[in-house]
Write an enzyme that holds these catalytic residues in place. Structure first.
Site, PDB file in Angstrom:
ATOM      1  N   LYS A  55       1.149  -1.178  -0.095  1.00  0.00           N
ATOM      2  CA  LYS A  55       0.039   0.140  -0.132  1.00  0.00           C
ATOM      3  C   LYS A  55       0.852   1.378  -0.048  1.00  0.00           C
ATOM      4  CE  LYS A  55      -3.614   2.385   2.667  1.00  0.00           C
ATOM      5  NZ  LYS A  55      -4.639   2.310   3.599  1.00  0.00           N
ATOM      6  N   LYS A 115      -2.364  -1.764  -3.852  1.00  0.00           N
ATOM      7  CA  LYS A 115      -3.143  -0.465  -3.724  1.00  0.00           C
ATOM      8  C   LYS A 115      -2.380   0.811  -3.950  1.00  0.00           C
ATOM      9  CE  LYS A 115      -6.126   1.920  -0.430  1.00  0.00           C
ATOM     10  NZ  LYS A 115      -6.540   2.101   0.930  1.00  0.00           N
TER      11      LYS A 115
END
Ligand code: PBG
Length: 328
Positions: free
Chosen positions: A199, A252
């Site tokens: 992330k 992400k």
């Protein structure tokens, strides 16, 4: 004597031929629909920066579950807006909080719907950081290990409420192993763990922070989320989470990180998700609203590209619209 011209275009001559040789498929079953449950509201409240997305009252959970299932979308991921916040994110551990309640309602309305729950303290802390803070001289830092124990407790709470999958999105070190151990110890060996393994500290989370009311009040997340410049580090993060017992991995955001999705796909055998985040959603709609791009074609193109890069499933706010476009 020259060679005959090689003609790849032969396979593009009809829709049927194109369908026969299509390499990537997209179906409503590939999507996970993110939802925001707000404990303090009685009617849906539109999120200004995300057209078509609302914060939802708990009273809407059951009918939403049915509507999503009817569209052929098989999974949701839930975020919560609690009534109260403090510096330790205590409301995230309340069994009557918005996420445990929404999980229970949705699972009882549609038992086969896969309900995932985002595990992070930022939705519950008054400072908006994804961790418990401690003083460090004049300034502050995130206390990794104190945060991990709260996350482990939160994972068990959501599993108890009936979540099929718990998904830590904080990027603390060691949280996957700690959450797995806590789940097993509490008797939730069957609850899966989807790790936001890779992330990035991204500008594309802007609209989400309005939706989930979790913008950090000071500082930024660069001390725990990854530097957008790094790809090798993504493989390290993914490998660690796999060793610690993650069942599924996630990258992400998605669109500026398609290379990373591909890298992780090639290095891990675990199922891989990608999060088509709020800013990516908002950008597409902003351009479509101004007539700059064709909305429906763009939605399907974006989702196809994420699958082509190597994602098995996609967390996306486009889930319901895309399912409808796909005939769901
Ligand atoms: C943190 C979390 C964030 C998102 C999902 N989980 C925000 C952040 O890290 O700042 C972003 C999702 C999106 O932008 O759609 N709990």
């Amino acid at each position: 004597m020259g060679f005959p011209t090689i003609r790849p275009r032969r396979l593009r001559r009809s829709p049927e031929l194109r369908a026969l040789v299509r390499e990537t498929t997209l179906s409503p079953g590939d999507f996970v629909y993110p939802m925001f449950f707000n404990a303090a509201i009685d009617a849906p409240r539109p999120v200004g920066t995300m057209p078509g997305i609302d914060q939802l009252p708990l009273s809407a959970a059951r009918e939403q579950a049915k509507r999503i299932k009817e569209r052929g979308v098989g999974s949701v991921i839930l975020f919560g807006l609690p009534k109260t916040k403090d510096d330790r994110g205590s409301s995230g551990l309340d069994p009557d909080g918005p996420v445990p309640r929404a999980i229970a309602e949705m699972k009882s309305a549609v038992p086969e719907l896969i309900v995932m729950a985002d595990v992070c303290v930022d939705e519950y802390t008054d400072h908006g950081h994804c961790g418990i803070l401690k003083k460090k001289g004049e300034t502050w830092e995130v206390d990794n290990d104190a945060t991990v124990s709260v996350l482990a407790e939160m994972g068990v709470l959501f599993a108890k409420a009936g979540a099929d999958v718990v998904a830590p999105s904080d990027m603390m070190d060691g949280r996957v192993g700690a959450m797995r151990a806590a789940l097993d110890q509490a008797g939730f060996e069957g609850t899966s763990l989807l790790s936001y393994a890779v992330k990035y500290a991204s500008s594309f989370y802007g609209p989400f922070r309005e939706a989930a009311d979790c913008a950090p009040k000071f500082g930024d997340r660069a001390g725990y989320q990854m530097d957008p410049a790094n790809a090798r580090e993504a493989l390290r993060e993914a490998a660690l989470d796999e060793e610690e017992g993650a069942d599924m991995l996630m990258v992400k955001p998605a669109l500026s990180y398609l290379d990373v999705i591909r890298d992780v796909r090639e290095h891990s055998k675990l199922p891989l998700g990608a999060y088509n985040v709020s800013g990516e959603y908002a950008m597409l709609h902003a351009a479509a609203d101004r007539g700059m791009i064709d909305r429906n074609r763009a939605i399907l193109e974006v989702l196809t590209s994420i699958r082509r890069a190597g994602a098995d499933f996609i967390l996306t706010y486009h889930a319901l619209a895309a399912a409808e476009l796909l005939g769901g």
